[in-house]
Design an enzyme around this catalytic site. Structure first.
Site, PDB file in Angstrom:
ATOM      1  N   THR A   1       0.834  -1.193   0.000  1.00 54.23           N
ATOM      2  CA  THR A   1       0.000   0.000   0.000  1.00 54.23           C
ATOM      3  C   THR A   1       0.867   1.241   0.000  1.00 54.23           C
ATOM      4  OG1 THR A   1      -1.671   1.250   1.246  1.00 54.23           O
ATOM      5  CG2 THR A   1      -0.152  -0.078   2.525  1.00 54.23           C
TER       6      THR A   1
ATOM      7  N   GLU B   1       0.264   3.597   1.869  1.00 50.25           N
ATOM      8  CA  GLU B   1       0.203   4.078   3.251  1.00 50.25           C
ATOM      9  C   GLU B   1       1.501   3.832   4.021  1.00 50.25           C
ATOM     10  OE1 GLU B   1      -3.398   3.182   5.463  1.00 50.25           O
ATOM     11  OE2 GLU B   1      -4.443   2.873   3.567  1.00 50.25           O
TER      12      GLU B   1
ATOM     13  N   LYS C   1       1.934  -3.543   6.975  1.00 46.71           N
ATOM     14  CA  LYS C   1       2.273  -3.649   5.561  1.00 46.71           C
ATOM     15  C   LYS C   1       3.748  -3.305   5.339  1.00 46.71           C
ATOM     16  CE  LYS C   1      -0.173  -4.533   2.567  1.00 46.71           C
ATOM     17  NZ  LYS C   1      -0.511  -5.849   1.965  1.00 46.71           N
TER      18      LYS C   1
END
Length: 116
Positions: free
Chosen positions: A33, A35, A62
């Site tokens: 991601t 993020e 992640k």
């Protein structure tokens, strides 16, 4: 929950790939991601060279899984690709995320929020 699916699950898949794949026939594609890079302010952009700066337990899990993928590449020579996508969409996507929210609002004749 994020740690089990994103970290432990990724390591389990990496171990299986390392054990069963024949060299040169496969590439481990890890979908991550954007993020993991943290938050932009009003301006800016992220690149593949941007340092990781996760800001939530999800993005930290992640980022951890990304590091494991890179470690398996460097340690075992496992061929890998990592994509840091934004707004991945699937049937179990959280409804507050952009794509499901837009679909929901369109179907229910509600305003479409504009970000940025």
């Amino acid at each position: 929950e994020f740690v089990m699916s994103n970290v432990v699950g990724t390591v389990n898949l990496l171990n299986a790939a390392k054990e069963f794949w024949v060299a040169g026939e496969h590439v481990f594609h890890h979908v991550s991601t954007d993020e993991v890079y943290g938050s932009l302010g009003d301006e800016g952009l992220f690149t593949e060279e941007t340092s990781y700066d996760p800001r939530s337990p999800y993005s930290a899990s992640k980022a951890s899984s990304d590091h494991f993928v890179r470690a398996y590449f460097h340690t075992y020579g496992l061929p890998v690709k990592i994509s840091n996508c934004s707004n991945n969409y699937g049937s179990h996507h959280f409804p507050e995320k952009l794509i499901p929210l837009m679909i929901h609002n369109i179907l229910n004749n509600k305003p479409l929020p504009i970000y940025g």
